[in-house]
Design an enzyme around this catalytic site. Structure first.
Site, mmCIF file in Angstrom:
data_model
loop_
_atom_site.group_PDB
_atom_site.id
_atom_site.type_symbol
_atom_site.label_atom_id
_atom_site.label_comp_id
_atom_site.label_asym_id
_atom_site.label_seq_id
_atom_site.Cartn_x
_atom_site.Cartn_y
_atom_site.Cartn_z
ATOM 1 N N LYS A 159 0.842 -1.205 0.000
ATOM 2 C CA LYS A 159 0.000 0.000 0.000
ATOM 3 C C LYS A 159 0.869 1.244 0.000
ATOM 4 O O LYS A 159 0.611 2.203 -0.715
ATOM 5 C CB LYS A 159 -0.843 0.031 1.291
ATOM 6 C CG LYS A 159 -2.249 -0.496 1.149
ATOM 7 C CD LYS A 159 -3.037 -0.183 2.433
ATOM 8 C CE LYS A 159 -4.041 -1.262 2.718
ATOM 9 N NZ LYS A 159 -4.743 -1.080 3.991
ATOM 10 N N THR B 173 -10.118 -0.256 13.525
ATOM 11 C CA THR B 173 -10.653 -0.805 14.775
ATOM 12 C C THR B 173 -11.694 -1.863 14.394
ATOM 13 O O THR B 173 -12.897 -1.625 14.524
ATOM 14 C CB THR B 173 -11.300 0.297 15.652
ATOM 15 O OG1 THR B 173 -12.202 1.062 14.833
ATOM 16 C CG2 THR B 173 -10.277 1.213 16.272
ATOM 17 N N GLU C 178 -14.357 10.660 12.907
ATOM 18 C CA GLU C 178 -14.582 11.028 11.502
ATOM 19 C C GLU C 178 -16.004 10.675 11.095
ATOM 20 O O GLU C 178 -16.457 9.564 11.347
ATOM 21 C CB GLU C 178 -13.564 10.274 10.629
ATOM 22 C CG GLU C 178 -13.665 10.582 9.175
ATOM 23 C CD GLU C 178 -13.544 12.072 8.882
ATOM 24 O OE1 GLU C 178 -12.502 12.661 9.179
ATOM 25 O OE2 GLU C 178 -14.526 12.650 8.357
ATOM 26 N N ARG D 79 -18.564 10.259 4.589
ATOM 27 C CA ARG D 79 -19.290 9.182 3.924
ATOM 28 C C ARG D 79 -18.357 8.556 2.901
ATOM 29 O O ARG D 79 -17.815 9.285 2.050
ATOM 30 C CB ARG D 79 -20.517 9.741 3.197
ATOM 31 C CG ARG D 79 -21.550 10.380 4.097
ATOM 32 C CD ARG D 79 -22.468 11.289 3.291
ATOM 33 N NE ARG D 79 -21.724 12.341 2.610
ATOM 34 C CZ ARG D 79 -22.182 13.068 1.593
ATOM 35 N NH1 ARG D 79 -23.383 12.849 1.108
ATOM 36 N NH2 ARG D 79 -21.438 14.009 1.038
ATOM 37 N N LYS E 38 -19.892 9.927 18.075
ATOM 38 C CA LYS E 38 -19.656 9.182 16.823
ATOM 39 C C LYS E 38 -20.500 7.902 16.794
ATOM 40 O O LYS E 38 -21.156 7.595 15.790
ATOM 41 C CB LYS E 38 -18.165 8.862 16.687
ATOM 42 C CG LYS E 38 -17.819 7.885 15.579
ATOM 43 C CD LYS E 38 -18.117 8.434 14.188
ATOM 44 C CE LYS E 38 -17.978 7.342 13.132
ATOM 45 N NZ LYS E 38 -18.374 7.776 11.797
ATOM 46 N N ASN F 272 -23.675 7.064 14.065
ATOM 47 C CA ASN F 272 -23.789 5.872 13.209
ATOM 48 C C ASN F 272 -25.016 5.038 13.580
ATOM 49 O O ASN F 272 -25.686 4.491 12.714
ATOM 50 C CB ASN F 272 -22.520 5.021 13.306
ATOM 51 C CG ASN F 272 -21.481 5.485 12.302
ATOM 52 O OD1 ASN F 272 -21.685 6.466 11.609
ATOM 53 N ND2 ASN F 272 -20.368 4.778 12.219
ATOM 54 N N CYS G 143 -17.842 0.167 8.143
ATOM 55 C CA CYS G 143 -18.110 0.925 9.379
ATOM 56 C C CYS G 143 -19.443 0.586 10.033
ATOM 57 O O CYS G 143 -19.454 0.045 11.144
ATOM 58 C CB CYS G 143 -18.050 2.421 9.088
ATOM 59 S SG CYS G 143 -16.390 2.985 8.698
ATOM 60 N N LYS H 237 -20.144 -2.887 11.861
ATOM 61 C CA LYS H 237 -19.289 -3.162 13.035
ATOM 62 C C LYS H 237 -19.539 -2.126 14.130
ATOM 63 O O LYS H 237 -19.537 -2.438 15.316
ATOM 64 C CB LYS H 237 -17.809 -3.215 12.641
ATOM 65 C CG LYS H 237 -17.151 -1.869 12.460
ATOM 66 C CD LYS H 237 -15.631 -1.953 12.383
ATOM 67 C CE LYS H 237 -15.021 -0.666 11.864
ATOM 68 N NZ LYS H 237 -14.614 0.298 12.848
HETATM 69 N N1 LIG Z 1 -13.594 3.967 6.048
HETATM 70 C C1 LIG Z 1 -14.278 5.043 6.363
HETATM 71 O O1 LIG Z 1 -14.880 5.686 5.514
HETATM 72 C C2 LIG Z 1 -14.352 5.506 7.811
HETATM 73 C C3 LIG Z 1 -15.205 6.574 8.138
HETATM 74 C C4 LIG Z 1 -15.280 6.992 9.467
HETATM 75 C C5 LIG Z 1 -14.527 6.344 10.439
HETATM 76 N N2 LIG Z 1 -13.731 5.294 10.076
HETATM 77 C C6 LIG Z 1 -12.941 4.638 11.111
HETATM 78 O O2 LIG Z 1 -11.572 4.873 10.813
HETATM 79 C C7 LIG Z 1 -10.758 3.769 11.176
HETATM 80 C C8 LIG Z 1 -9.991 3.272 9.975
HETATM 81 O O3 LIG Z 1 -10.892 2.787 9.026
HETATM 82 P P1 LIG Z 1 -10.432 2.362 7.562
HETATM 83 O O4 LIG Z 1 -11.672 2.014 6.828
HETATM 84 O O5 LIG Z 1 -9.521 3.390 6.999
HETATM 85 O O6 LIG Z 1 -9.599 1.028 7.916
HETATM 86 P P2 LIG Z 1 -8.497 0.297 7.009
HETATM 87 O O7 LIG Z 1 -8.380 -1.058 7.550
HETATM 88 O O8 LIG Z 1 -8.843 0.546 5.569
HETATM 89 O O9 LIG Z 1 -7.150 1.107 7.306
HETATM 90 C C9 LIG Z 1 -6.346 0.984 8.442
HETATM 91 C C10 LIG Z 1 -4.893 1.079 7.983
HETATM 92 O O10 LIG Z 1 -4.035 1.258 9.101
HETATM 93 C C11 LIG Z 1 -2.839 0.558 8.825
HETATM 94 N N3 LIG Z 1 -2.128 0.366 10.092
HETATM 95 C C12 LIG Z 1 -2.497 -0.376 11.165
HETATM 96 N N4 LIG Z 1 -1.622 -0.243 12.163
HETATM 97 C C13 LIG Z 1 -0.651 0.592 11.725
HETATM 98 C C14 LIG Z 1 0.534 1.133 12.303
HETATM 99 N N5 LIG Z 1 0.914 0.812 13.539
HETATM 100 N N6 LIG Z 1 1.285 1.971 11.550
HETATM 101 C C15 LIG Z 1 0.936 2.291 10.289
HETATM 102 N N7 LIG Z 1 -0.176 1.807 9.680
HETATM 103 C C16 LIG Z 1 -0.971 0.989 10.405
HETATM 104 C C17 LIG Z 1 -3.318 -0.735 8.177
HETATM 105 O O11 LIG Z 1 -2.299 -1.374 7.457
HETATM 106 C C18 LIG Z 1 -4.423 -0.188 7.261
HETATM 107 O O12 LIG Z 1 -3.911 0.182 5.987
HETATM 108 C C19 LIG Z 1 -11.726 2.745 11.759
HETATM 109 O O13 LIG Z 1 -11.815 2.934 13.135
HETATM 110 C C20 LIG Z 1 -13.053 3.117 11.123
HETATM 111 O O14 LIG Z 1 -14.146 2.689 11.880
HETATM 112 C C21 LIG Z 1 -13.618 4.871 8.788
#
Ligand SMILES: NC(=O)c1ccc[n+]([C@@H]2O[C@H](COP(=O)([O-])OP(=O)(O)OC[C@H]3O[C@@H](n4cnc5c(N)ncnc54)[C@H](O)[C@@H]3O)[C@@H](O)[C@H]2O)c1
Length: 454
Positions: A35, A86, A151, A154, A208, A212, A264, A267
Site C-alpha cells: 500500500k 478498529t 470522523e 461518507r 460518533k 452511526n 463501518c 461493526k
Molecule cells: N472507512 C471510512 O470511511 C471511515 C469513516 C469513518 C470512520 N472510520 C474509522 O476509521 C478507522 C480506519 O478505518 P479504515 O476504513 O480506513 O480502515 P483500514 O483497515 O482501511 O485502514 C487501516 C490502515 O491502518 C494501517 N495500520 C495499522 N496499524 C498501523 C501502524 N501501527 N502503523 C501504520 N499503519 C498501520 C493498516 O495497514 C491499514 O492500511 C476505523 O476505526 C473506522 O471505523 C472509517
C-alpha cells in the site's frame, strides 16, 4: 503545519490527501509496504471519488509523502493523526484496539517534544482514557495529549467530506490541545459551513457511535416498513417519500432496500450495542439490537424476492449481477450487502455473473466462484434474471441501457434490491421490475387494435 497520518487505509489516505490540499505538509505512515509503495507513487490502492487526483498532485508537489517508518514522522510532525483500523473482535462484540495501541507503542517512545495526537478511528466509550494512560506510561516528555476527533465522512464522498465537513468534533482536555485542533482545521473553518464542536473525549466517543447508530436506525426503520408494505400491498417507496416531506424526518438516508453494509456501520452498530449493554443501559441496548436485527433480515428478504422473481427456481438460473461495492462511489466490498446476496444466490445453485465499474477485482477476490465481466452488458448477456445490487449511476442514468440490456438477456426480469430504479423506462423496454417492499411491476401487454365498427 507539519502533520502525520498514521494508518493509510480508506480513512487515512483520504485524510492525508485532504490535509495536503488544505495547505499542510503531510507524511502518511502505512505499515503495509505494498500500500505504502502505491501511495508514494501517487496512486490509491482503492477507488474513492477524486482521491487519485489529489494524491498525484500532492505527491508530485512534495507536500505529501508516505513512509513505512514511524521514525520519519515522529519528531518531524507537530501533530499526529491516528487513522488505524478498529475491527470488531473475533467474538463479534467490542472493537479490537490492537492497531491503536500498537501505533502508540511505536510512536510515543520516539517523541522528544510535546505534541498532540489526534485519534480519528471509531472507538467505544472509555477508550481514550485508557489510551492516554498508555501514552503517559511511554512518554519521554510531558505534554503529549490525546484528542479524539472522530470522523463522520461518507465513503464514496470521502475527499469532499474531508475538505468540507459539516462538523468537526474534538474531545479534549487542555487549552494547548484546543489550539492545535483550531490550527490544523483553520483552513476548513475559514471556508465557513463547518461547525466545530469542542467537547470532552467521552462525549466525542459517544457522539460518533450515536451518529452511526442513528443512521443505521433510519435505514432499518424504513426497511421494517418495507416488511409491513409487503404484507399489505402498499408501496414503501411512496411511504418513504411521504415521511421524508416532514422536515422533522427528512428524506435523506431513508432508502428502503437490502440494508446497510461496509467497513463501518455494521461493526459500529455491533460494538456500540455491546458497549451499551456492558454499561447497563438495557433499553438502549434493546433498541440498537432491534436495528441490527432488521438489517440482518434484509438478506433473507432479498433472496426471497429474487427467488419469487425467478418463478421459484434459483438452481441453474443465470443471474446477471450489477454492482458489488457496498455502495456507489467506492471500491470497498467490506461487508457488502450486494456481495453477500451474490454469494447466497451462488450457494442456492444460481450462476452469478458480476459486473462492477470500480470493484470488480475486489469482488473477484472476495467471491471467487462468481464469474466477472468487464461491462454491464456482458454480465447480463443470456441472463434469466438481472439483480441490481449497487446503485452505480452507470446503471441508472443511461436512457439506452434498459433497451440494450433487454436485447441481451434471455428473460427481461430486473430485481432492484436498492430501490433506486425508476421503473417506467424499464417497463417500457419490456422488463418486469421487482423491488423490496413494492408490488412487482410488469410491462403492459400491447393494446390490440380496436375492431373496426360495422
Ligand atoms: N472507512 C471510512 O470511511 C471511515 C469513516 C469513518 C470512520 N472510520 C474509522 O476509521 C478507522 C480506519 O478505518 P479504515 O476504513 O480506513 O480502515 P483500514 O483497515 O482501511 O485502514 C487501516 C490502515 O491502518 C494501517 N495500520 C495499522 N496499524 C498501523 C501502524 N501501527 N502503523 C501504520 N499503519 C498501520 C493498516 O495497514 C491499514 O492500511 C476505523 O476505526 C473506522 O471505523 C472509517
Amino acid at each position: 503545519m507539519r502533520v502525520s497520518v498514521i494508518g493509510c487505509g480508506h480513512l487515512g489516505t483520504s485524510h492525508a490527501a485532504a490535509m495536503a490540499e488544505l495547505g499542510h505538509e503531510v507524511i502518511g505512515v502505512e505499515q503495509d509496504q505494498e500500500k505504502c509503495r502505491a501511495l508514494a507513487a501517487g496512486r490509491a490502492p482503492f477507488y474513492e471519488e477524486g482521491l487519485d487526483e489529489l494524491l498525484a498532485r500532492h505527491t508530485a508537489s512534495g507536500r505529501l509523502r508516505f513512509t513505512d517508518r514511524p521514525a520519519d514522522a515522529a519528531d518531524w510532525a507537530e501533530l499526529h493523526f491516528l487513522a488505524v483500523g478498529t475491527p470488531i473482535d473475533p467474538e463479534g462484540q467490542g472493537y479490537r484496539t490492537d492497531q491503536l495501541t500498537g501505533a502508540l507503542r511505536t510512536l510515543v517512545p520516539l517523541l522528544h517534544q510535546p505534541c498532540t495526537i489526534v485519534g480519528k478511528s471509531t472507538v467505544s466509550a472509555g477508550t481514550v482514557e485508557r489510551l492516554q494512560g498508555i501514552i503517559d506510561q511511554l512518554a519521554n516528555v510531558p505534554g503529549i495529549e490525546l484528542v479524539w476527533n472522530p470522523e463522520f465522512l461518507r465513503e464514496g464522498h470521502a475527499v469532499a467530506d474531508t475538505l468540507r465537513p459539516d462538523r468537526i468534533v474534538a474531545g479534549l482536555t487542555s487549552p494547548e490541545a484546543r489550539k492545535a485542533i483550531e490550527a490544523v482545521y483553520a483552513p476548513v473553518l475559514a471556508q465557513g459551513g463547518t461547525e466545530l464542536v469542542i467537547t470532552d473525549p467521552a462525549t466525542a466517543e459517544v457522539a460518533k457511535s450515536a451518529a452511526n447508530a442513528f443512521l443505521a436506525a433510519k435505514i432499518s426503520f424504513i426497511n421494517a416498513m418495507a416488511e409491513v408494505c409487503e404484507r399489505t400491498g402498499a408501496d414503501v417507496a411512496d411511504v418513504a417519500r411521504v415521511l421524508g416531506i416532514d422536515p422533522r424526518i427528512g428524506p435523506l438516508g431513508m432508502r428502503p432496500g437490502i440494508g446497510y453494509g461496509g467497513g463501518c456501520l455494521p461493526k459500529d452498530a455491533t460494538a456500540f450495542t455491546h458497549r451499551v449493554r456492558e454499561l447497563g443501559a438495557g433499553t438502549a441496548a434493546e433498541l440498537l439490537q432491534a436495528v441490527d436485527g432488521v438489517n440482518r433480515g434484509r438478506l433473507e428478504a432479498a433472496v426471497a424476492l429474487v427467488e419469487r422473481a425467478a418463478g421459484g427456481r434459483l438452481e441453474g438460473a443465470r443471474i446477471g449481477f450489477l454492482g458489488a461495492a457496498f455502495k456507489a462511489g467506492t471500491s470497498d466490498v467490506r461487508d457488502s450487502p450486494a456481495l453477500r446476496l451474490a454469494d447466497r444466490l451462488h450457494l442456492r445453485g444460481a450462476v452469478v455473473v458480476l459486473h462492477d465499474p470500480r470493484a470488480l477485482a475486489e469482488a473477484h477476490r472476495a467471491l471467487p466462484p462468481a464469474q466477472v465481466r468487464e461491462t454491464a452488458l456482458e454480465a447480463v448477456a443470456e441472463a434469466d434474471l438481472v439483480v441490481l445490487g449497487t446503485e452505480w449511476p452507470e446503471y441508472l442514468t443511461d436512457p439506452r441501457f434498459p433497451a440494450a440490456a433487454a436485447a441481451s438477456v434471455r428473460l427481461p426480469i430486473l430485481v432492484d434490491v436498492r430501490t433506486v430504479v425508476e421503473p417506467l423506462p424499464w417497463l417500457a423496454a419490456g422488463w418486469s421490475v421487482w423491488q423490496l417492499g413494492r408490488p412487482p411491476r410488469h410491462p403492459q401487454p400491447p393494446v390490440p387494435p380496436a375492431e373496426p365498427q360495422r
